[in-house]
Design a protein around this motif. Structure first.
Motif, PDB file in Angstrom:
ATOM      1  N   UNK A 625       0.838  -1.201   0.000  1.00 38.66           N
ATOM      2  CA  UNK A 625       0.000   0.000   0.000  1.00 38.66           C
ATOM      3  C   UNK A 625       0.874   1.252   0.000  1.00 38.66           C
ATOM      4  N   UNK A 626       2.010   1.144   0.760  1.00 40.13           N
ATOM      5  CA  UNK A 626       2.938   2.273   0.792  1.00 40.13           C
ATOM      6  C   UNK A 626       3.482   2.537  -0.607  1.00 40.13           C
ATOM      7  N   UNK A 627       3.799   1.502  -1.345  1.00 41.88           N
ATOM      8  CA  UNK A 627       4.309   1.668  -2.716  1.00 41.88           C
ATOM      9  C   UNK A 627       3.228   2.253  -3.613  1.00 41.88           C
ATOM     10  N   UNK A 628       1.995   1.803  -3.383  1.00 37.09           N
ATOM     11  CA  UNK A 628       0.897   2.326  -4.198  1.00 37.09           C
ATOM     12  C   UNK A 628       0.717   3.827  -3.979  1.00 37.09           C
ATOM     13  N   UNK A 629       0.812   4.237  -2.707  1.00 36.48           N
ATOM     14  CA  UNK A 629       0.669   5.663  -2.379  1.00 36.48           C
ATOM     15  C   UNK A 629       1.835   6.447  -2.963  1.00 36.48           C
ATOM     16  N   UNK A 630       3.037   5.885  -2.832  1.00 34.75           N
ATOM     17  CA  UNK A 630       4.217   6.568  -3.378  1.00 34.75           C
ATOM     18  C   UNK A 630       4.082   6.732  -4.879  1.00 34.75           C
ATOM     19  N   UNK A 631       3.553   5.686  -5.553  1.00 29.69           N
ATOM     20  CA  UNK A 631       3.367   5.749  -7.003  1.00 29.69           C
ATOM     21  C   UNK A 631       2.341   6.830  -7.360  1.00 29.69           C
ATOM     22  N   UNK A 632       1.255   6.925  -6.550  1.00 29.41           N
ATOM     23  CA  UNK A 632       0.208   7.919  -6.819  1.00 29.41           C
ATOM     24  C   UNK A 632       0.758   9.338  -6.636  1.00 29.41           C
ATOM     25  N   UNK A 633       1.558   9.519  -5.576  1.00 27.01           N
ATOM     26  CA  UNK A 633       2.156  10.835  -5.337  1.00 27.01           C
ATOM     27  C   UNK A 633       3.095  11.200  -6.480  1.00 27.01           C
ATOM     28  N   UNK A 634       3.859  10.243  -6.913  1.00 27.60           N
ATOM     29  CA  UNK A 634       4.817  10.481  -7.992  1.00 27.60           C
ATOM     30  C   UNK A 634       4.084  10.830  -9.291  1.00 27.60           C
ATOM     31  N   UNK A 635       2.981  10.115  -9.570  1.00 27.71           N
ATOM     32  CA  UNK A 635       2.205  10.405 -10.779  1.00 27.71           C
ATOM     33  C   UNK A 635       1.615  11.812 -10.713  1.00 27.71           C
ATOM     34  N   UNK A 636       1.087  12.213  -9.561  1.00 29.47           N
ATOM     35  CA  UNK A 636       0.513  13.545  -9.397  1.00 29.47           C
ATOM     36  C   UNK A 636       1.576  14.615  -9.638  1.00 29.47           C
ATOM     37  N   UNK A 637       2.785  14.345  -9.113  1.00 28.06           N
ATOM     38  CA  UNK A 637       3.883  15.290  -9.281  1.00 28.06           C
ATOM     39  C   UNK A 637       4.246  15.429 -10.756  1.00 28.06           C
ATOM     40  N   UNK A 638       4.278  14.347 -11.468  1.00 35.57           N
ATOM     41  CA  UNK A 638       4.648  14.375 -12.884  1.00 35.57           C
ATOM     42  C   UNK A 638       3.590  15.126 -13.673  1.00 35.57           C
ATOM     43  N   UNK A 639       2.320  14.871 -13.338  1.00 33.40           N
ATOM     44  CA  UNK A 639       1.241  15.551 -14.047  1.00 33.40           C
ATOM     45  C   UNK A 639       1.291  17.063 -13.811  1.00 33.40           C
ATOM     46  N   UNK A 640       1.613  17.468 -12.545  1.00 35.10           N
ATOM     47  CA  UNK A 640       1.687  18.877 -12.204  1.00 35.10           C
ATOM     48  C   UNK A 640       2.816  19.566 -12.954  1.00 35.10           C
ATOM     49  N   UNK A 641       3.948  18.881 -13.084  1.00 33.60           N
ATOM     50  CA  UNK A 641       5.083  19.460 -13.800  1.00 33.60           C
ATOM     51  C   UNK A 641       4.802  19.561 -15.293  1.00 33.60           C
ATOM     52  N   UNK A 642       3.905  18.708 -15.783  1.00 31.39           N
ATOM     53  CA  UNK A 642       3.625  18.702 -17.230  1.00 31.39           C
ATOM     54  C   UNK A 642       2.793  19.895 -17.647  1.00 31.39           C
ATOM     55  N   UNK A 643       2.077  20.508 -16.725  1.00 30.34           N
ATOM     56  CA  UNK A 643       1.275  21.655 -17.086  1.00 30.34           C
ATOM     57  C   UNK A 643       2.155  22.883 -17.224  1.00 30.34           C
TER      58      UNK A 643
END
Length: 643
Positions: A625-643
């Motif tokens: 679950x910790x890895x899943x959360x880390x992956x979700x945080x990382x994806x959100x960060x990547x999406x934010x940088x893409x804008x």
């Protein structure tokens, strides 16, 4: 990324913990397996201005739950228990040979001695004579059967020892191979738990056969030593053991364990240094308990056979012939030595026999000592002539060649004496039940003299000459005395000899017992039973049969009577057996307690492992679950940088 790393480490650590718990459960029934646990350690935190930030967890090592002390104690106790159990089991087999009851050897001996009662009552009855001869043959047969059963025990014992030695050598080779594997992997800094378990289990199995001492080496290997100092396993090298006859006494059948180092003459191992293990117990049984069983049986055969042979030779058959030997017996037994000494032991007095082996030990040759091995009693001698003149426990030791200084000669006088015993007299008429002498009271006797007993007492008796015989002439006294004429010992013409009613009067190797009070001039004449003046009266005489029957009460076997000799043997073997069974029970209790203590440390508890599985499963799921959360945080960060 730090959260992702923490989760990945946690996932890996919990996966290892789950795998280790599963490994424990899988090996719950594996002999020698030691429970393993995962040792976790915190990864050093990352320093920041706000303090150290945790980096997660790592697997430090897989810990082997093992107590070296308890493992060695349990192995040693198990070794002692194996030795005691092996000896006790064989002693129970030996005890069956010395069993009582109507089918036992003791009953056969009593039946044989009691059979003479009918012969005494009717000395000319061929049926009574036949029964007596049949009882003798049955006794000889049961003695041979008992000796054969002991031989079977000895043969099976030798085979078991050979099998045990093969197993020891195989285990030593396997332990040496595992030593080599452990030494190879030890350099990586981690403990090869499963290899260590395998080696400890093999060492425990080795201790079941022979007790070993363990000495650990710096490279992770273990040296195994037998008898305190003989290196059975050193590193990756294993030495072989073998079984064979004692070096000092080849051909004697005494077994020893040998250490066979490559390129070196095999060295004999002192069995007293072996400690525990089934090999030690079996060797002790073979060289001590079984030897005593053979000696007890052989002494019984020789004692009864020699005594009855001697008495039978002093009688007369229905055809007026002197009696012959009733049993075929060995006249002597050879000595065993690996040196120069040559000789044998002869049998002199069966009433003094002791069920033991003997050693002639030369000090400064030709002087030395005769050692009775059953209790260590020593008898010194100055030379071979002096040795031959000694009567030691009814035995005479005759050596034609002296041994070198320090040489030992083993004598086993009774070990095979019962193997070939046979009844020799087959025809009823050849049973010598009559006295070779006859007695008659004077026809003018005025006293109350009566004949109570008359018999020959020595194979060297002198039959009274024909026709006069030996005459005893009495004087009333008091005290009552008698004189003797026609005798050799005491000399003819001797007078004034004291007479006591009921006390045997011994003359020329025979004895006469009288009851009553004599008057002066009363006479008793003793003559040769074959003297024509007596006609065929000897055929109706059963004096020697009475003497043969009376042998059952002769003190012979350790102050026991002839008829009680087998009961004494039963008691001695029974005492050894009960002592061995008690030792086996005690050592089994000690071994079980120590094994329980070892298992408490190293054993697998399924309930505990099941609880750990649930614990590590939840931890593993949380890590995922910790890895899943880390992956979700990382994806959100990547999406934010893409804008």
């Amino acid at each position: 990324m730090s959260l992702l790393n923490v989760g990945a480490r946690a996932l890996m650590a919990n996966q290892v913990a789950l795998q280790t718990a599963g490994h424990n459960i899988a090996n719950v029934n594996t002999p020698g397996y030691s429970r393993q646990t995962v040792s976790l350690q915190t990864v050093q935190g990352l320093f920041t201005g706000g303090g150290y930030i945790g980096q997660g967890v790592d697997v430090q090592t897989i810990v082997r739950n093992h107590s070296e002390l308890l493992t060695r104690q349990a192995a040693t106790a198990g070794s002692v228990q194996a030795g005691d159990a092996a000896r006790a089991a064989r002693l129970r087999q030996l005890q069956e040979v010395f069993s009582g009851g109507p089918t036992g050897l003791g009953a056969s001996i009593n039946d044989m001695m009691n059979a003479f009662a009918d012969v005494v009552g009717s000395p000319t009855d061929i049926t009574a004579r036949t029964v007596a001869l049949t009882r003798m043959d049955e006794t000889a047969t049961r003695m041979r059967d008992s000796a054969e059963r002991i031989g079977e025990i000895q043969y099976n014992l030798r085979q078991e020892l050979e099998t045990s030695i093969t197993a020891i050598n195989s285990l030593a080779t396997r332990i040496a191979d595992i030593n080599d594997q452990i030494a190879r992997v030890k350099g990586n800094g981690q403990s090869p738990n499963d290899l260590l378990d395998q080696r400890d289990q093999l060492i425990r199995e080795m201790n079941q056969y022979v007790q070993v001492t363990q000495i650990p080496a710096d490279d992770g290997t273990v040296g195994l030593f037998v008898a305190g100092s003989q290196p059975l396993v050193l590193g990756s090298t294993a030495t072989q053991l073998s079984i064979g006859d004692a070096e000092a006494f080849p051909g004697s059948g005494q077994l020893k364990l040998f250490f066979n180092r490559p390129g070196v003459t095999p060295s004999e191992i002192d069995e007293n240094m072996l400690g525990g293990g089934s090999v030690s117990g079996l060797l002790r049984f073979h060289n001590q308990d079984l030897a005593e069983g053979r000696n007890l049986l052989g002494r019984l055969a020789l004692g009864i056979g020699m005594t009855m042979n001697a008495q039978h030779r002093m009688g007369l058959t229905l055809d007026g012939q002197a009696g012959t030997n009733l049993f075929a017996l060995p006249a002597s037994m050879p000595g065993y030595t690996g040196g120069a000494a040559v000789g044998n032991v002869n049998f002199a007095n069966p009433t003094q026999f002791v069920a033991s082996d003997y050693e002639v030990r030369f000090g400064t040759s030709p002087a030395g000592q005769v050692i009775r091995l059953s209790d260590g009693k020593a008898t010194a001698f100055t030379d071979l002539t002096n040795l031959a003149s000694l009567n030691i426990d009814g035995l005479t030791f005759n050596l034609t060649t002296a041994g070198a200084s320090g040489e030992r000669v083993l004598f086993k006088p009774f070990s095979t004496a019962a193997n070939n015993i046979q009844a020799l007299v087959a025809a009823p008429r050849d049973l010598a039940v009559a006295n070779p002498i006859n007695a008659a009271m004077g026809t003018t006797n005025a006293g109350t003299l009566q004949l109570a007993n008359l018999k020959a007492t020595s194979t060297g008796y002198v039959a009274p000459p024909i026709p006069g015989g030996v005459t005893l002439t009495f004087t009333a006294g008091p005290p009552a005395t008698y004189g003797v004429t026609g005798s050799t010992t005491p000399p003819s013409g001797t007078t004034g000899l004291a007479y006591t009613a009921g006390t045997p009067i011994v003359i020329d190797g025979w004895e006469i017992t009288l009851q009553g009070t004599p008057r002066t001039g009363d006479t008793v004449r003793v003559g040769n039973a074959l003297d024509p003046q007596y006609g065929d009266a000897y055929k109706r005489n059963a004096g020697n049969a009475s003497a043969l029957q009376a042998l059952r009460d002769v003190k012979m076997f350790d102050e026991s009577s002839l008829s009680d000799g087998f009961a004494g043997a039963i008691a001695q073997i029974g005492t050894r057996t009960q002592s061995a069974l008690f030792s086996a029970k005690l050592s089994d209790t000690i071994a079980a307690n120590l094994e329980r203590d070892r298992t408490a440390v190293s054993g697998v508890n399924l309930d505990e492992e099941a609880a750990k599985l649930l614990q590590y499963q939840q931890a593993y799921q949380a890590s995922a679950k910790m890895l899943q959360i880390a992956q979700s945080i990382f994806d959100t960060l990547i999406q934010g940088l893409g804008r």
